[in-house]
Design a protein around this motif. Sequence first.
Motif, PDB file in Angstrom:
ATOM      1  N   VAL A   1     133.769 -82.634 -62.061  1.00 35.17           N
ATOM      2  CA  VAL A   1     132.522 -81.333 -63.056  1.00 35.17           C
ATOM      3  C   VAL A   1     132.784 -80.702 -63.672  1.00 35.17           C
ATOM      4  CG1 VAL A   1     130.326 -79.983 -63.500  1.00 35.17           C
ATOM      5  CG2 VAL A   1     130.416 -81.585 -61.825  1.00 35.17           C
ATOM      6  N   SER A   2     133.259 -80.145 -65.367  1.00 37.73           N
ATOM      7  CA  SER A   2     134.448 -78.934 -65.860  1.00 37.73           C
ATOM      8  C   SER A   2     132.884 -78.171 -66.298  1.00 37.73           C
ATOM      9  CB  SER A   2     133.977 -79.890 -68.010  1.00 37.73           C
ATOM     10  OG  SER A   2     132.868 -80.476 -68.193  1.00 37.73           O
ATOM     11  N   GLY A   3     131.905 -77.133 -66.315  1.00 38.39           N
ATOM     12  CA  GLY A   3     131.642 -76.465 -65.931  1.00 38.39           C
ATOM     13  C   GLY A   3     130.313 -76.483 -67.532  1.00 38.39           C
ATOM     14  N   GLU A   4     130.227 -77.463 -68.386  1.00 36.82           N
ATOM     15  CA  GLU A   4     129.925 -77.409 -69.414  1.00 36.82           C
ATOM     16  C   GLU A   4     129.152 -78.065 -69.169  1.00 36.82           C
ATOM     17  OE1 GLU A   4     130.904 -74.784 -72.167  1.00 36.82           O
ATOM     18  OE2 GLU A   4     132.431 -75.481 -71.355  1.00 36.82           O
ATOM     19  N   TYR A   5     127.793 -77.387 -70.139  1.00 35.28           N
ATOM     20  CA  TYR A   5     126.078 -78.012 -69.288  1.00 35.28           C
ATOM     21  C   TYR A   5     125.395 -77.595 -70.939  1.00 35.28           C
ATOM     22  CZ  TYR A   5     124.864 -73.255 -68.323  1.00 35.28           C
ATOM     23  OH  TYR A   5     124.529 -71.790 -68.298  1.00 35.28           O
ATOM     24  N   ILE A   6     124.869 -78.424 -71.196  1.00 34.42           N
ATOM     25  CA  ILE A   6     123.948 -77.840 -72.522  1.00 34.42           C
ATOM     26  C   ILE A   6     122.057 -78.350 -71.758  1.00 34.42           C
ATOM     27  CG2 ILE A   6     125.132 -78.654 -73.971  1.00 34.42           C
ATOM     28  CD1 ILE A   6     123.127 -81.440 -73.832  1.00 34.42           C
ATOM     29  N   ILE A   7     121.286 -77.675 -72.526  1.00 30.82           N
ATOM     30  CA  ILE A   7     119.672 -77.723 -72.556  1.00 30.82           C
ATOM     31  C   ILE A   7     118.824 -78.264 -73.163  1.00 30.82           C
ATOM     32  CG2 ILE A   7     117.444 -76.122 -70.994  1.00 30.82           C
ATOM     33  CD1 ILE A   7     119.453 -74.164 -69.517  1.00 30.82           C
ATOM     34  N   ILE A   8     118.134 -78.872 -72.746  1.00 34.42           N
ATOM     35  CA  ILE A   8     117.409 -79.903 -74.068  1.00 34.42           C
ATOM     36  C   ILE A   8     115.868 -79.612 -73.524  1.00 34.42           C
ATOM     37  CG2 ILE A   8     116.488 -81.982 -75.172  1.00 34.42           C
ATOM     38  CD1 ILE A   8     119.889 -82.653 -73.904  1.00 34.42           C
ATOM     39  N   LYS A   9     115.554 -78.679 -74.783  1.00 35.11           N
ATOM     40  CA  LYS A   9     113.635 -78.746 -74.166  1.00 35.11           C
ATOM     41  C   LYS A   9     113.371 -79.657 -75.690  1.00 35.11           C
ATOM     42  CE  LYS A   9     110.315 -75.209 -74.401  1.00 35.11           C
ATOM     43  NZ  LYS A   9     110.098 -73.566 -75.134  1.00 35.11           N
TER      44      LYS A   9
END
Length: 76
Positions: free
Chosen positions: A7-15
Motif C-alpha cells: 500500500v502506497s498510502g495514496e487514497y481517494i474518496i468517491i461520493k
Amino acid sequence: MNEEYGVSGEYIIIKAEENGVNIIGLTRGRDTKFHHTEKLDKGEVYIAQFTETTSAMKVRGKATIYCKHGAIKTGE
C-alpha cells in the motif's frame, strides 16, 4: 509504504451524486487490465487506496472525487 500489503498510502474518496456510478480499478504492469468494479447509488461513498496491484481508477457517472489535490466533479 506498508510492505506487507503493498500500500502506497495514496487514497481517494468517491461520493456518488446519482444512482449507478461505476468505479473500475485498473492493474499495473505491461498490460493494463480491469481487476475490480464497484457500483454506487446516490449518497454512497467509496474509499479506495492505490496499491501494488491498482495503478488507476475509472469513474463513470456523476460523482465527486476527493483526494489530496482537492475535489473533482465528474459527469457534468
